[in-house]
Write a protein that holds these residues in place. Structure first.
Motif, PDB file in Angstrom:
ATOM      1  N   LYS A  34       0.880  -1.173   0.000  1.00 50.19           N
ATOM      2  CA  LYS A  34       0.000   0.000   0.000  1.00 50.19           C
ATOM      3  C   LYS A  34       0.914   1.218   0.000  1.00 50.19           C
ATOM      4  O   LYS A  34       1.377   1.672   1.040  1.00 50.19           O
ATOM      5  N   LEU A  35       1.157   1.727  -1.164  1.00 51.78           N
ATOM      6  CA  LEU A  35       2.184   2.750  -1.346  1.00 51.78           C
ATOM      7  C   LEU A  35       1.645   4.146  -1.076  1.00 51.78           C
ATOM      8  O   LEU A  35       0.634   4.563  -1.646  1.00 51.78           O
ATOM      9  N   ASP A  36       2.316   4.865  -0.187  1.00 45.63           N
ATOM     10  CA  ASP A  36       2.021   6.273   0.074  1.00 45.63           C
ATOM     11  C   ASP A  36       3.345   6.951   0.396  1.00 45.63           C
ATOM     12  O   ASP A  36       3.662   7.240   1.544  1.00 45.63           O
ATOM     13  N   GLY A  37       4.139   7.159  -0.627  1.00 46.01           N
ATOM     14  CA  GLY A  37       5.488   7.685  -0.449  1.00 46.01           C
ATOM     15  C   GLY A  37       6.471   6.864  -1.257  1.00 46.01           C
ATOM     16  O   GLY A  37       6.385   6.802  -2.490  1.00 46.01           O
ATOM     17  N   ARG A  38       7.396   6.180  -0.555  1.00 37.47           N
ATOM     18  CA  ARG A  38       8.435   5.433  -1.270  1.00 37.47           C
ATOM     19  C   ARG A  38       8.723   4.111  -0.571  1.00 37.47           C
ATOM     20  O   ARG A  38       8.781   4.026   0.651  1.00 37.47           O
ATOM     21  N   VAL A  39       8.903   3.076  -1.367  1.00 38.00           N
ATOM     22  CA  VAL A  39       9.294   1.748  -0.902  1.00 38.00           C
ATOM     23  C   VAL A  39      10.316   1.201  -1.879  1.00 38.00           C
ATOM     24  O   VAL A  39      10.252   1.459  -3.087  1.00 38.00           O
ATOM     25  N   TRP A  40      11.286   0.454  -1.347  1.00 42.88           N
ATOM     26  CA  TRP A  40      12.289  -0.195  -2.194  1.00 42.88           C
ATOM     27  C   TRP A  40      11.884  -1.631  -2.452  1.00 42.88           C
ATOM     28  O   TRP A  40      11.407  -2.322  -1.547  1.00 42.88           O
ATOM     29  N   ALA A  41      12.094  -2.106  -3.674  1.00 46.81           N
ATOM     30  CA  ALA A  41      11.732  -3.481  -4.022  1.00 46.81           C
ATOM     31  C   ALA A  41      12.733  -4.034  -5.021  1.00 46.81           C
ATOM     32  O   ALA A  41      13.472  -3.294  -5.681  1.00 46.81           O
ATOM     33  N   LYS A  42      12.762  -5.341  -5.112  1.00 48.18           N
ATOM     34  CA  LYS A  42      13.632  -6.012  -6.073  1.00 48.18           C
ATOM     35  C   LYS A  42      13.163  -5.681  -7.487  1.00 48.18           C
ATOM     36  O   LYS A  42      11.977  -5.801  -7.807  1.00 48.18           O
ATOM     37  N   ALA A  43      14.081  -5.254  -8.330  1.00 56.67           N
ATOM     38  CA  ALA A  43      13.728  -4.909  -9.698  1.00 56.67           C
ATOM     39  C   ALA A  43      13.151  -6.133 -10.402  1.00 56.67           C
ATOM     40  O   ALA A  43      13.648  -7.249 -10.258  1.00 56.67           O
ATOM     41  N   GLY A  44      12.073  -5.911 -11.149  1.00 58.01           N
ATOM     42  CA  GLY A  44      11.436  -6.997 -11.867  1.00 58.01           C
ATOM     43  C   GLY A  44      10.430  -7.779 -11.064  1.00 58.01           C
ATOM     44  O   GLY A  44       9.845  -8.743 -11.565  1.00 58.01           O
ATOM     45  N   SER A  45      10.186  -7.369  -9.799  1.00 61.40           N
ATOM     46  CA  SER A  45       9.269  -8.130  -8.942  1.00 61.40           C
ATOM     47  C   SER A  45       7.809  -7.703  -9.083  1.00 61.40           C
ATOM     48  O   SER A  45       6.917  -8.391  -8.606  1.00 61.40           O
ATOM     49  N   MET A  46       7.552  -6.583  -9.746  1.00 57.36           N
ATOM     50  CA  MET A  46       6.178  -6.096  -9.871  1.00 57.36           C
ATOM     51  C   MET A  46       5.384  -6.980 -10.818  1.00 57.36           C
ATOM     52  O   MET A  46       5.817  -7.266 -11.936  1.00 57.36           O
ATOM     53  N   VAL A  47       4.210  -7.435 -10.359  1.00 62.23           N
ATOM     54  CA  VAL A  47       3.345  -8.230 -11.231  1.00 62.23           C
ATOM     55  C   VAL A  47       2.077  -7.467 -11.611  1.00 62.23           C
ATOM     56  O   VAL A  47       1.437  -7.793 -12.613  1.00 62.23           O
ATOM     57  N   ALA A  48       1.694  -6.448 -10.810  1.00 65.87           N
ATOM     58  CA  ALA A  48       0.533  -5.618 -11.128  1.00 65.87           C
ATOM     59  C   ALA A  48       0.555  -4.393 -10.224  1.00 65.87           C
ATOM     60  O   ALA A  48       1.189  -4.398  -9.163  1.00 65.87           O
ATOM     61  N   TYR A  49      -0.124  -3.334 -10.664  1.00 65.95           N
ATOM     62  CA  TYR A  49      -0.274  -2.168  -9.794  1.00 65.95           C
ATOM     63  C   TYR A  49      -1.456  -1.340 -10.263  1.00 65.95           C
ATOM     64  O   TYR A  49      -1.952  -1.479 -11.377  1.00 65.95           O
ATOM     65  N   ARG A  50      -1.892  -0.468  -9.381  1.00 64.22           N
ATOM     66  CA  ARG A  50      -2.901   0.506  -9.741  1.00 64.22           C
ATOM     67  C   ARG A  50      -2.609   1.781  -8.966  1.00 64.22           C
ATOM     68  O   ARG A  50      -2.017   1.751  -7.894  1.00 64.22           O
ATOM     69  N   GLY A  51      -3.053   2.909  -9.524  1.00 66.97           N
ATOM     70  CA  GLY A  51      -2.777   4.182  -8.886  1.00 66.97           C
ATOM     71  C   GLY A  51      -1.639   4.917  -9.569  1.00 66.97           C
ATOM     72  O   GLY A  51      -1.133   4.510 -10.619  1.00 66.97           O
TER      73      GLY A  51
END
Length: 230
Positions: A34-51
């Motif tokens: 639940k993003l409200d600002g900034r979060v670090w994640a492993k590159a290529g790990s995103m499978v879906a998003y909205r917003g």
């Protein structure tokens, strides 16, 4: 075999909010941020998003010169991305099991390949283990995570935590080692006699030795993230 009608499938597999935390497990293999600002994640790990979310690969200034030099020497490293804005992001890593840990001023070392995400209040630093004969320079690296916030780490199947005590050091296969407590500093040791029994060495076993007081997390799987010279 169980067959669901379309309505039941949509209802049972739909996204659900069970927590107000930034990180929430939708399943043991899929993490909602639940993003409200900034979060670090492993590159290529995103499978879906909205917003309204912006994805930016980790840059020079964020890494710092020391981390960049270590990554250049190692020939690899965990490529991170910044997720900035407001929205929901769903991330995963090859179907691996996700574990959420809350740091409250503590630190933890995590295998570089097993860091999935961490909140902005958590500091990260790439750590290199010294090279040993038989291993290429792209060998063992890990990330020290410290500070305050939640981190998401991954493992193949269920992880096992082993206690390390002054009178009982623990030896692990590097390919099966996921994480360890921030106060431990493992040594790399070799044992030719175990070369065909322990790990993936050819004539030589490479092990991590954990001594002192703390804990180490292993997984029931040997993940090949470095190669050995023949």
């Amino acid at each position: 075999m169980s067959i669901k009608n379309l309505k039941d499938f949509v209802e049972t597999s739909s996204q659900k909010d069970l927590s107000q935390e930034t990180f929430e497990l939708e399943s043991s293999h899929l993490l909602e941020v639940k993003l409200d600002g900034r979060v670090w994640a492993k590159a290529g790990s995103m499978v879906a998003y909205r917003g309204g979310v912006k994805f930016v690969r980790q840059g020079v200034l964020e890494q710092g010169l020391g981390n960049l030099l270590k990554k250049a020497i190692s020939g690899e490293g965990t490529q991170l991305m910044k997720m900035e804005g407001q929205g929901r992001v769903y991330i995963a890593d090859a179907g691996k099991k996700i574990t959420l840990l809350r740091l409250a001023g503590e630190s933890i070392y995590v295998n570089g390949n097993d860091v999935l995400a961490y909140e902005d209040g958590v500091a990260s630093e790439i750590k290199m283990m010294r090279k040993v004969s038989g291993m290429m320079s792209g060998g063992l690296f890990n990330i020290k995570l410290s500070g305050n916030g939640v981190v998401a780490i991954t493992s193949h199947y269920e992880p096992l935590t082993l206690a390390v005590t002054p009178d009982q050091p623990v030896f692990t296969d590097p390919n099966a080692t996921v994480a360890w407590s921030g106060n431990l500093s493992p040594d790399i040791v070799t044992d030719i006699s175990l070369g065909t029994l322990f790990g993936r060495g050819s004539g030589e076993s490479v092990q991590l030795k954990f001594a002192g007081t703390g804990w180490v997390v292993v997984q029931p799987y040997e993940e090949v993230y470095f190669q050995q010279q023949g």
